[in-house]
Scaffold this motif. Structure first.
Motif, PDB file in Angstrom:
ATOM      1  N   GLN A 112       0.833  -1.207   0.000  1.00 16.84           N
ATOM      2  CA  GLN A 112       0.000   0.000   0.000  1.00 16.84           C
ATOM      3  C   GLN A 112       0.865   1.253   0.000  1.00 16.84           C
ATOM      4  N   GLY A 113       1.957   1.235   0.754  1.00 19.49           N
ATOM      5  CA  GLY A 113       2.878   2.381   0.773  1.00 19.49           C
ATOM      6  C   GLY A 113       3.482   2.619  -0.603  1.00 19.49           C
ATOM      7  N   GLU A 114       3.873   1.536  -1.277  1.00 22.31           N
ATOM      8  CA  GLU A 114       4.444   1.664  -2.631  1.00 22.31           C
ATOM      9  C   GLU A 114       3.403   2.215  -3.598  1.00 22.31           C
ATOM     10  N   GLU A 115       2.170   1.716  -3.467  1.00 21.55           N
ATOM     11  CA  GLU A 115       1.087   2.213  -4.335  1.00 21.55           C
ATOM     12  C   GLU A 115       0.843   3.705  -4.103  1.00 21.55           C
ATOM     13  N   GLN A 116       0.880   4.122  -2.850  1.00 17.32           N
ATOM     14  CA  GLN A 116       0.682   5.543  -2.538  1.00 17.32           C
ATOM     15  C   GLN A 116       1.816   6.392  -3.103  1.00 17.32           C
ATOM     16  N   ARG A 117       3.048   5.903  -3.031  1.00 18.59           N
ATOM     17  CA  ARG A 117       4.174   6.655  -3.612  1.00 18.59           C
ATOM     18  C   ARG A 117       4.018   6.792  -5.130  1.00 18.59           C
ATOM     19  N   ARG A 118       3.548   5.711  -5.787  1.00 21.59           N
ATOM     20  CA  ARG A 118       3.314   5.799  -7.232  1.00 21.59           C
ATOM     21  C   ARG A 118       2.209   6.794  -7.559  1.00 21.59           C
ATOM     22  N   LEU A 119       1.145   6.776  -6.778  1.00 20.18           N
ATOM     23  CA  LEU A 119       0.037   7.706  -6.998  1.00 20.18           C
ATOM     24  C   LEU A 119       0.492   9.147  -6.787  1.00 20.18           C
ATOM     25  N   ILE A 120       1.302   9.375  -5.777  1.00 20.63           N
ATOM     26  CA  ILE A 120       1.833  10.724  -5.529  1.00 20.63           C
ATOM     27  C   ILE A 120       2.682  11.179  -6.716  1.00 20.63           C
ATOM     28  N   ALA A 121       3.506  10.294  -7.251  1.00 21.54           N
ATOM     29  CA  ALA A 121       4.352  10.646  -8.399  1.00 21.54           C
ATOM     30  C   ALA A 121       3.489  11.001  -9.602  1.00 21.54           C
ATOM     31  N   VAL A 122       2.408  10.249  -9.823  1.00 18.67           N
ATOM     32  CA  VAL A 122       1.506  10.538 -10.946  1.00 18.67           C
ATOM     33  C   VAL A 122       0.843  11.889 -10.741  1.00 18.67           C
ATOM     34  N   LEU A 123       0.369  12.161  -9.564  1.00 17.01           N
ATOM     35  CA  LEU A 123      -0.288  13.440  -9.270  1.00 17.01           C
ATOM     36  C   LEU A 123       0.683  14.607  -9.406  1.00 17.01           C
ATOM     37  N   GLU A 124       1.903  14.412  -8.919  1.00 19.62           N
ATOM     38  CA  GLU A 124       2.907  15.475  -9.057  1.00 19.62           C
ATOM     39  C   GLU A 124       3.183  15.751 -10.541  1.00 19.62           C
ATOM     40  N   GLU A 125       3.240  14.696 -11.325  1.00 25.58           N
ATOM     41  CA  GLU A 125       3.468  14.858 -12.766  1.00 25.58           C
ATOM     42  C   GLU A 125       2.305  15.600 -13.419  1.00 25.58           C
ATOM     43  N   GLN A 126       1.091  15.280 -13.022  1.00 23.37           N
ATOM     44  CA  GLN A 126      -0.087  15.965 -13.572  1.00 23.37           C
ATOM     45  C   GLN A 126      -0.092  17.439 -13.176  1.00 23.37           C
ATOM     46  N   ILE A 127       0.285  17.738 -11.933  1.00 25.14           N
ATOM     47  CA  ILE A 127       0.340  19.135 -11.482  1.00 25.14           C
ATOM     48  C   ILE A 127       1.406  19.881 -12.275  1.00 25.14           C
ATOM     49  N   ALA A 130       0.104  20.682 -15.663  1.00 21.84           N
ATOM     50  CA  ALA A 130      -0.999  21.647 -15.653  1.00 21.84           C
ATOM     51  C   ALA A 130      -0.475  23.061 -15.409  1.00 21.84           C
ATOM     52  N   ASP A 131       0.441  23.217 -14.483  1.00 22.57           N
ATOM     53  CA  ASP A 131       0.964  24.552 -14.173  1.00 22.57           C
ATOM     54  C   ASP A 131       2.433  24.409 -13.809  1.00 22.57           C
ATOM     55  N   PRO A 132       3.339  24.765 -14.737  1.00 24.07           N
ATOM     56  CA  PRO A 132       4.772  24.577 -14.494  1.00 24.07           C
ATOM     57  C   PRO A 132       5.311  25.433 -13.357  1.00 24.07           C
ATOM     58  N   LYS A 133       4.549  26.438 -12.905  1.00 23.87           N
ATOM     59  CA  LYS A 133       5.038  27.279 -11.802  1.00 23.87           C
ATOM     60  C   LYS A 133       4.860  26.601 -10.445  1.00 23.87           C
ATOM     61  N   VAL A 134       4.001  25.597 -10.394  1.00 26.00           N
ATOM     62  CA  VAL A 134       3.763  24.907  -9.117  1.00 26.00           C
ATOM     63  C   VAL A 134       4.859  23.866  -8.924  1.00 26.00           C
ATOM     64  N   LEU A 135       5.525  23.987  -7.797  1.00 25.76           N
ATOM     65  CA  LEU A 135       6.585  23.034  -7.481  1.00 25.76           C
ATOM     66  C   LEU A 135       5.998  21.933  -6.592  1.00 25.76           C
ATOM     67  N   PRO A 136       6.362  20.713  -6.870  1.00 26.65           N
ATOM     68  CA  PRO A 136       5.841  19.620  -6.030  1.00 26.65           C
ATOM     69  C   PRO A 136       6.434  19.702  -4.620  1.00 26.65           C
ATOM     70  N   PHE A 137       5.642  19.296  -3.661  1.00 25.25           N
ATOM     71  CA  PHE A 137       6.090  19.272  -2.271  1.00 25.25           C
ATOM     72  C   PHE A 137       6.998  18.078  -2.056  1.00 25.25           C
ATOM     73  N   ARG A 138       8.145  18.347  -1.507  1.00 29.30           N
ATOM     74  CA  ARG A 138       9.082  17.274  -1.173  1.00 29.30           C
ATOM     75  C   ARG A 138       9.299  17.317   0.339  1.00 29.30           C
ATOM     76  N   PRO A 139       8.887  16.291   1.035  1.00 31.31           N
ATOM     77  CA  PRO A 139       9.128  16.284   2.478  1.00 31.31           C
ATOM     78  C   PRO A 139      10.621  16.224   2.758  1.00 31.31           C
ATOM     79  N   PRO A 140      11.034  16.745   3.913  1.00 34.01           N
ATOM     80  CA  PRO A 140      12.468  16.680   4.242  1.00 34.01           C
ATOM     81  C   PRO A 140      12.915  15.238   4.340  1.00 34.01           C
ATOM     82  N   SER A 141      14.137  15.004   3.930  1.00 30.97           N
ATOM     83  CA  SER A 141      14.648  13.620   3.968  1.00 30.97           C
ATOM     84  C   SER A 141      14.807  13.201   5.427  1.00 30.97           C
ATOM     85  N   GLN A 142      14.649  11.917   5.663  1.00 29.99           N
ATOM     86  CA  GLN A 142      14.699  11.411   7.026  1.00 29.99           C
ATOM     87  C   GLN A 142      16.048  10.795   7.371  1.00 29.99           C
ATOM     88  N   GLY A 143      17.013  10.997   6.572  1.00 32.09           N
ATOM     89  CA  GLY A 143      18.333  10.444   6.853  1.00 32.09           C
ATOM     90  C   GLY A 143      19.285  11.494   7.385  1.00 32.09           C
TER      91      GLY A 143
END
Length: 145
Positions: A112-127, A130-143
């Motif tokens: 389910q986590g992998e599926e959610q990551r794929r869905l997020i990538a698809v949505l980010e690509e669609q955004i 649609a509007d090249p000025k919108v930057l996708p949100f990237r959470p801070p790395s956890q390392g």
């Protein structure tokens, strides 16, 4: 010459002997000895010593109890060990089943986590399309990087 004890005293000693042999002593720690027999019967040690017939019965019963109790205890130990093995076996089977269930749940959550990551990538690509000025949100790395 010593005086014999009364029938009442003999009866009290026999009742006390029964309690000691049954392991239900009331006035003593339950050890099989003449002092405890007297104390359990509520008579003096000297009075108990004068009840020679009861003391002879007590010594015979004590010897029978001690010889029988060793074999009985060994048998009871074997029974308890068998019960323990059965209980442990049941617990182990239950724990193994729990581990299998938890492993399956972990696998489902990972998928389910992998599926959610794929869905997020698809949505980010669609955004981004649609509007090249919108930057996708990237959470801070956890390392820490």
């Amino acid at each position: 010459m010593t005086q014999p004890v009364s029938q009442k005293t003999e009866d009290a000693l026999r009742v006390a002997m029964k309690r000691l042999l049954d392991g239900t002593s009331v006035h003593t720690d339950g050890r099989l000895n003449v002092a405890n027999l007297a104390r359990e019967a509520g008579v003096s040690r000297a009075t108990a010593n004068r009840a020679t017939a009861v003391l002879a019965e007590f010594r015979v019963a004590e010897a029978r109890f001690r010889s029988g109790s060793v074999a009985g205890l060994k048998s009871r130990i074997r029974e308890l060990e068998a019960e323990l093995r059965a209980a442990r076996g049941g617990e182990l089977a239950e724990l193994r089943a729990t581990v299998r269930t938890l492993a399956q749940q972990i696998q489902i959550l990972a998928l389910q986590g992998e599926e959610q990551r794929r869905l997020i990538a698809v949505l980010e690509e669609q955004i981004a399309r649609a509007d090249p000025k919108v930057l996708p949100f990237r959470p801070p790395s956890q390392g820490g990087a």
